[in-house]
Design a protein around this motif. Sequence first.
Motif, PDB file in Angstrom:
ATOM      1  N   GLN A 188       0.823  -1.202   0.000  1.00 22.52           N
ATOM      2  CA  GLN A 188       0.000   0.000   0.000  1.00 22.52           C
ATOM      3  C   GLN A 188       0.862   1.260   0.000  1.00 22.52           C
ATOM      4  N   VAL A 189       1.880   1.267   0.848  1.00 24.11           N
ATOM      5  CA  VAL A 189       2.767   2.426   0.918  1.00 24.11           C
ATOM      6  C   VAL A 189       3.515   2.613  -0.402  1.00 24.11           C
ATOM      7  N   ILE A 190       3.966   1.514  -0.995  1.00 27.18           N
ATOM      8  CA  ILE A 190       4.665   1.609  -2.282  1.00 27.18           C
ATOM      9  C   ILE A 190       3.737   2.174  -3.350  1.00 27.18           C
ATOM     10  N   THR A 191       2.486   1.687  -3.376  1.00 23.47           N
ATOM     11  CA  THR A 191       1.509   2.189  -4.351  1.00 23.47           C
ATOM     12  C   THR A 191       1.317   3.692  -4.203  1.00 23.47           C
ATOM     13  N   ASN A 192       1.123   4.134  -2.966  1.00 22.77           N
ATOM     14  CA  ASN A 192       0.917   5.567  -2.720  1.00 22.77           C
ATOM     15  C   ASN A 192       2.121   6.390  -3.163  1.00 22.77           C
ATOM     16  N   MET A 193       3.323   5.897  -2.824  1.00 20.03           N
ATOM     17  CA  MET A 193       4.528   6.643  -3.152  1.00 20.03           C
ATOM     18  C   MET A 193       4.776   6.685  -4.653  1.00 20.03           C
ATOM     19  N   VAL A 194       4.444   5.621  -5.367  1.00 22.98           N
ATOM     20  CA  VAL A 194       4.629   5.610  -6.813  1.00 22.98           C
ATOM     21  C   VAL A 194       3.680   6.600  -7.482  1.00 22.98           C
ATOM     22  N   VAL A 195       2.410   6.611  -7.060  1.00 25.76           N
ATOM     23  CA  VAL A 195       1.441   7.556  -7.636  1.00 25.76           C
ATOM     24  C   VAL A 195       1.898   8.995  -7.380  1.00 25.76           C
ATOM     25  N   ALA A 196       2.238   9.294  -6.123  1.00 26.12           N
ATOM     26  CA  ALA A 196       2.702  10.644  -5.793  1.00 26.12           C
ATOM     27  C   ALA A 196       4.018  10.953  -6.492  1.00 26.12           C
ATOM     28  N   GLY A 197       4.896   9.952  -6.618  1.00 27.19           N
ATOM     29  CA  GLY A 197       6.192  10.167  -7.241  1.00 27.19           C
ATOM     30  C   GLY A 197       6.094  10.488  -8.718  1.00 27.19           C
ATOM     31  N   ILE A 198       5.203   9.821  -9.443  1.00 23.82           N
ATOM     32  CA  ILE A 198       5.029  10.117 -10.867  1.00 23.82           C
ATOM     33  C   ILE A 198       4.559  11.558 -11.058  1.00 23.82           C
ATOM     34  N   GLY A 199       3.582  11.968 -10.256  1.00 27.38           N
ATOM     35  CA  GLY A 199       3.137  13.361 -10.331  1.00 27.38           C
ATOM     36  C   GLY A 199       4.224  14.334  -9.937  1.00 27.38           C
ATOM     37  N   SER A 200       4.991  13.983  -8.906  1.00 34.61           N
ATOM     38  CA  SER A 200       6.059  14.865  -8.444  1.00 34.61           C
ATOM     39  C   SER A 200       7.152  15.010  -9.492  1.00 34.61           C
ATOM     40  N   GLY A 201       7.533  13.896 -10.129  1.00 29.18           N
ATOM     41  CA  GLY A 201       8.551  13.964 -11.170  1.00 29.18           C
ATOM     42  C   GLY A 201       8.118  14.857 -12.321  1.00 29.18           C
ATOM     43  N   ALA A 202       6.842  14.756 -12.690  1.00 27.43           N
ATOM     44  CA  ALA A 202       6.330  15.613 -13.756  1.00 27.43           C
ATOM     45  C   ALA A 202       6.393  17.082 -13.357  1.00 27.43           C
ATOM     46  N   LEU A 203       6.058  17.392 -12.109  1.00 31.00           N
ATOM     47  CA  LEU A 203       6.074  18.788 -11.662  1.00 31.00           C
ATOM     48  C   LEU A 203       7.487  19.325 -11.531  1.00 31.00           C
ATOM     49  N   VAL A 204       8.408  18.504 -11.049  1.00 27.46           N
ATOM     50  CA  VAL A 204       9.806  18.954 -10.946  1.00 27.46           C
ATOM     51  C   VAL A 204      10.322  19.378 -12.317  1.00 27.46           C
ATOM     52  N   ALA A 205       9.978  18.622 -13.353  1.00 24.84           N
ATOM     53  CA  ALA A 205      10.445  18.928 -14.699  1.00 24.84           C
ATOM     54  C   ALA A 205       9.667  20.055 -15.348  1.00 24.84           C
ATOM     55  N   SER A 206       8.370  20.130 -15.070  1.00 31.48           N
ATOM     56  CA  SER A 206       7.507  21.020 -15.847  1.00 31.48           C
ATOM     57  C   SER A 206       7.397  22.429 -15.295  1.00 31.48           C
ATOM     58  N   LEU A 207       7.468  22.608 -13.988  1.00 27.18           N
ATOM     59  CA  LEU A 207       7.246  23.938 -13.427  1.00 27.18           C
ATOM     60  C   LEU A 207       8.290  24.960 -13.893  1.00 27.18           C
ATOM     61  N   PRO A 208       9.604  24.649 -13.857  1.00 27.12           N
ATOM     62  CA  PRO A 208      10.552  25.627 -14.402  1.00 27.12           C
ATOM     63  C   PRO A 208      10.328  25.892 -15.896  1.00 27.12           C
ATOM     64  N   ALA A 209      10.001  24.840 -16.652  1.00 30.44           N
ATOM     65  CA  ALA A 209       9.758  25.013 -18.085  1.00 30.44           C
ATOM     66  C   ALA A 209       8.524  25.874 -18.330  1.00 30.44           C
ATOM     67  N   ALA A 210       7.484  25.681 -17.540  1.00 32.42           N
ATOM     68  CA  ALA A 210       6.273  26.483 -17.682  1.00 32.42           C
ATOM     69  C   ALA A 210       6.544  27.947 -17.353  1.00 32.42           C
ATOM     70  N   ALA A 211       7.324  28.192 -16.295  1.00 33.31           N
ATOM     71  CA  ALA A 211       7.659  29.564 -15.927  1.00 33.31           C
ATOM     72  C   ALA A 211       8.475  30.238 -17.019  1.00 33.31           C
ATOM     73  N   ALA A 212       9.423  29.499 -17.616  1.00 36.24           N
ATOM     74  CA  ALA A 212      10.225  30.062 -18.703  1.00 36.24           C
ATOM     75  C   ALA A 212       9.346  30.403 -19.903  1.00 36.24           C
ATOM     76  N   ALA A 213       8.389  29.524 -20.225  1.00 33.69           N
ATOM     77  CA  ALA A 213       7.503  29.769 -21.362  1.00 33.69           C
ATOM     78  C   ALA A 213       6.598  30.971 -21.121  1.00 33.69           C
ATOM     79  N   ALA A 214       6.240  31.236 -19.876  1.00 31.73           N
ATOM     80  CA  ALA A 214       5.352  32.352 -19.559  1.00 31.73           C
ATOM     81  C   ALA A 214       6.081  33.677 -19.435  1.00 31.73           C
ATOM     82  N   ALA A 215       7.400  33.635 -19.317  1.00 26.69           N
ATOM     83  CA  ALA A 215       8.173  34.856 -19.086  1.00 26.69           C
ATOM     84  C   ALA A 215       8.492  35.563 -20.396  1.00 26.69           C
ATOM     85  N   PRO A 216       8.537  36.891 -20.391  1.00 24.66           N
ATOM     86  CA  PRO A 216       8.983  37.619 -21.586  1.00 24.66           C
ATOM     87  C   PRO A 216      10.482  37.470 -21.788  1.00 24.66           C
TER      88      PRO A 216
END
Length: 497
Positions: A375-403
Amino acid sequence: MSGTPAQRSTVGAITFRLVGFLFLVELTSGILQGYYVPLVTQIAGSLHVTTADYNWTEAAQLLVSALVVPVLAKLGDMVGHKKILLVSTAVTALASWALVANGGSFAIFLIAFAVQGFYVVWLPLEVALIFDRGRRTGTGPSQTRRAAGFLVVALEAGAIIGALASSKVFAATGHSVPLTLIVPAACVTLVFVAILFGVPESEPVPGRTLDVGGFVILTLALLFITGGLTFLRLNGPASWTVWVPIAVGLALFLPFGRWELRHRDPAIDLRVLKQPNMWPVQLTAGLFGISVLGAQIPLSAFAAASPAKVGYGLGHDPDVVSYLIGVYLVSLIVGAVLFPVFSRIVSPRAALIVAAFLVAIGYLLFLPMHDELWQVITNMVVAGIGSGALVASLPAAAAAAAPRGQSGIATGLTNTTKTVGGAFASAVFGVILHAGLSGDVSSGTGLGSYMAVWTICGVGALVAAALLFVVPRLAFADPEGVSAPEVAAEAVAAPRD
């Protein structure tokens, strides 16, 4: 992708070369983050301090990171992101060698470890470098998302390598702490050479000035807020040393805002920050910091807690706990790799929202599912996949939104807000767990404290997902119908004020 096949080939070759060298930089960043953790007891012993005293090194490094990243990111926009990447790497290398030659002095080790936190600006500068290359051909957002995913793979792989290698190096050196600490110092030194000869410079907008007054006010505000959060962990919520510094820090944002709105080249352009494709990203980074930086120690503690003694937990030894952490890091890699693929299928904004929901689901699943290892592994994998996507995407999104000319500071702010969110979570979770674990075990307050931690992480991610709905539907996507020469001409003719 816009442009002729020849242009696309040239762009791809440049991006591959650039990302290849930056991959080495993030691999080293991961090594720095993972290498020292298994050696905490041994390093503390060599410095003649307790493990609790050693924890001050982590707090000091987080504080330095939060303070220096905005300034260094802004300087990257002004003089070139490669130049500041080299400066921050040189400072990190000097600090890493100082850790080797500390002579058993905890004071020197503390200062050096704090200054080593300059490496935190590497990822924002790298994202800005990549986006600058892609902006010239109208493919900045998509190239940056793909490249950021690979950089996060390098980061997490480096963390795994560092964590696994440090204990083996320690044994191979005859349990010599100074010799063991040479490895990360050597890695940073080598990566400086890689940046110097392998990374091309970005094209900063000329005529920029550094808003010293604005950065001084911002630094003081962050210093007071993070200082108050540190005292929250030390003295508890009833102490005036907690709330007075936090109140002062928050109050300083009022003169900071007035100053920035009057400045010709502000430290942080508040007019850009208030746009609907920027402020939700920055707030999401802060809310994301709660779980990605604040929840790991509680999760490790819960996995190690013995059900026979306290009535909850998994009761696993450190080896199994390390495997759990390894599974979480691998899930981060999966999320980082899948995000650019998924964003092409739906849209970058929709992919961000899904990632935030995955983090929320993963942590909220802990409420009904926490009794078994699977159960703990399942929870951590679900949260981890989302977290990995956010770690990669948030700086890229901010760069795309900046002039143009503000991609560095925009990506740097995602790191600063994430760090502040993590500092807040670390302090609050420490108070919650201390209050719960110091009570009567039979009352169940200990498990209730962990439930509170998971709830805060999950609700924070839900709020972030809701905020991202404010972002325009087609935000962060490549501009359509614009050829590479047109984009390049627009960049040349862009305002330089």
